[in-house]
Motif scaffolding. Sequence first.
Motif, short mmCIF file in Angstrom:
data_model
loop_
_atom_site.label_atom_id
_atom_site.label_comp_id
_atom_site.label_asym_id
_atom_site.label_seq_id
_atom_site.Cartn_x
_atom_site.Cartn_y
_atom_site.Cartn_z
N TYR A 152 0.81 -1.22 0.00
CA TYR A 152 0.00 0.00 0.00
C TYR A 152 0.83 1.26 0.00
CZ TYR A 152 -4.39 -2.44 0.54
OH TYR A 152 -5.50 -3.20 0.32
N LEU A 156 1.76 0.88 -4.37
CA LEU A 156 0.56 1.54 -4.87
C LEU A 156 0.85 2.93 -5.43
CD1 LEU A 156 -2.47 1.46 -5.33
CD2 LEU A 156 -2.79 2.31 -3.03
N VAL A 160 0.30 3.84 -9.34
CA VAL A 160 -0.67 4.85 -9.77
C VAL A 160 0.02 5.90 -10.62
CG1 VAL A 160 -2.18 6.68 -8.95
CG2 VAL A 160 -2.25 4.47 -7.87
N VAL A 349 -13.08 1.34 -10.88
CA VAL A 349 -12.06 1.99 -10.04
C VAL A 349 -11.64 1.08 -8.89
CG1 VAL A 349 -11.56 3.97 -8.58
CG2 VAL A 349 -12.87 4.27 -10.65
N SER A 350 -12.61 0.47 -8.20
CA SER A 350 -12.22 -0.41 -7.10
C SER A 350 -11.49 -1.63 -7.63
CB SER A 350 -13.40 -0.84 -6.23
OG SER A 350 -14.58 -0.83 -6.92
N LEU A 353 -7.94 -0.58 -8.21
CA LEU A 353 -7.23 -0.44 -6.94
C LEU A 353 -6.84 -1.82 -6.39
CD1 LEU A 353 -8.97 2.41 -4.95
CD2 LEU A 353 -6.62 2.27 -5.74
N ARG A 354 -7.77 -2.77 -6.50
CA ARG A 354 -7.47 -4.11 -6.01
C ARG A 354 -6.30 -4.71 -6.77
NH1 ARG A 354 -11.34 -7.37 -3.34
NH2 ARG A 354 -10.67 -9.17 -4.57
N THR A 357 -3.03 -3.21 -5.72
CA THR A 357 -2.51 -3.56 -4.41
C THR A 357 -2.29 -5.06 -4.26
OG1 THR A 357 -4.77 -3.55 -3.57
CG2 THR A 357 -3.47 -1.58 -3.18
#
Lengths: 437, 196
Positions: A152, A156, A160, A349-350, A353-354, A357
């Motif tokens: 994280y 991450l 990003v 989006v989620s 993100l998953r 990470t």
Amino acid sequence: MEGTELAGKILSTWLTLVLGLILLPSAFGVSLGISEIYMKILVKTLEWATIRIEKGVPKESVKNSASVGIIQRDESPMEKGLSGLRGRDFELSDVFYFSKKGLEAIVEDEVTQRFSSEELVSWNLLTRTNINFQYISLRLTMVWVLGVIVRYCVLLPLRVTLAFIGISLLVMGTTLVGQLPDSSLKSWLSELVHLTCCRICVRSLSGTIHYHNKQYRPQKGGICVANHTSPIDVFILTTDGCYAMVGQVQGGLMGIIQRAIVKACPHVWFERSEMKDRHLVTKRLKEHIADRKKLPILIFPEGTCINNTSVMMFKKGSFEIGGTIHPVAIKYNPQFGDAFWNSSKYNMVSYLLRVMTSWAIVCDVWYLPPMTREEGEDAAQFANRVKSAIAVQGGLTELPWDGGLKRGKVKDAFREEQQKNYSNMIVGNGSLNSESN
Amino acid sequence: MGSRSSHAALIPDEDSLRRETGFSQASLLRLYHRFRALDTNKKGYLSRMDLQQIGALAVNPLGDRIIDSFFPDGSLQVDFPDFVRVLAHFRPADDEDAGLRDPREPEPLNSRMNKLRFAFQLYDLDRDGKISRHEMLQVLRLMVGVQVTEEQLESIAERTVQEADEDGDGAVSFLEFAKSLEKMDIEQKMSIRILK
């Protein structure tokens, strides 16, 4: 004052590092080996974790491999299940066969499980895959905490940043290239931009991809078909060659990207209204592949994302266009990160993100020899043939069901087939037993 | 997302359910996870729609009848205990069951008689305890679809009812039904073995 100066210095060193270590090598298609080192460390850690878990947990509670079904199935055809020869009469007990099959489906069916992520055999130190792995030892928990911090706080932000740079470069690059007049220079530049940006995007997911049989890579004027697991599939394939994409025009960020890249090279985008007209779609795609200079089209015939343990029905529309089909099998390794997009559970989006990470995205891509429709074979049979080839190569199970099942009800045609089978048994070829007496 | 506990404490009244249905703890847990997976909106119960989503069930000619057996007496929801009670009919018979059973306790759900009762109620739609010719015809029509003519189907239904009907009332009662199937290996045809 000092604070902002410091922040500015950190930011600029950060960006220079990113530029030097990631962006430039991507442009030249070269790897510096940093990802390989990361992967080696990761593999060693996960192996250690697996051994610790197996030592710490008593044998009974370790789950069996998820690929074995939970009920004992009798896969014999209807004739055997109804214990009869053809032309036998209806019996009261025939209802048993159908009720047993029905209840088997209620306990376990092949389709529902394909729309949730694959279960892992051993835990990979991500909370999200923790099903029934309990506390084992302090060291394991420490490693897990370290993992969380690394993922994280270090990975991450890096990912990003990279993704952001990748998408921006793609949009800007293709818009710039689009200004040039059509020429071989333009095509070469557009390929360069596409390849570079996709490589950056794949690195932003820590993607490790192994390509097999590169000699069968799709050629211009052909159609590339692959099994579909997530939107990332597109990036995975484009890292090794350029394709013309097919799809619906969308709004928002996707729309911006679509409009930009179509300037540089001829992708095929349809308006929502045009998608309903099958003839129009087929006609445009036919025109595209007839032009030998245009890039191969990339199509995902399943029409929806499946969880990468099986291949579902290939819609025959893509196989009616003609031309050479180049099948490609994509298989992700779930141990490092789950790539499947469960669109009913997570939005884009989620999902991203998953993915960002997770540890990494590791996959194998197999290029298969080109196939064409044979004499006397209709589009549906051809689609099945290609589907089998992909399933065999990728080690995936083959299912005849339509991926659209996750959203809607199944077609009556399947039920009619069962009814037809049964009728043939009890009525035979139009003669009843009593008539033959 | 997150972890699913493997503890059987999740299941309400787990002990009594286990005794009633005869499922092992592991099987019950598997069925509980399956129940939760089918319950798409996390309502805590299943509706007809949830069962109709199962592809293999929707193409089964008797699919609707099978779904009906989960919703007796016009109910619209089935909770986990009732779900498991229906499935318990298909549990393979254990060898120990035969001799040691206490005759005062109710028959286990997966006894031969109970399996036959399950099959009987697939035919007997109005629950009057008899399968009339009309009900026989309806089930036949479900199984053959549009492939067979009305006359052929009627003669099949007529013949079947006549063969099984002993007291001549033109319908098949449960005892007549059981008698006509006394030689059949019900156990093998109506059992689903859960492997783990």
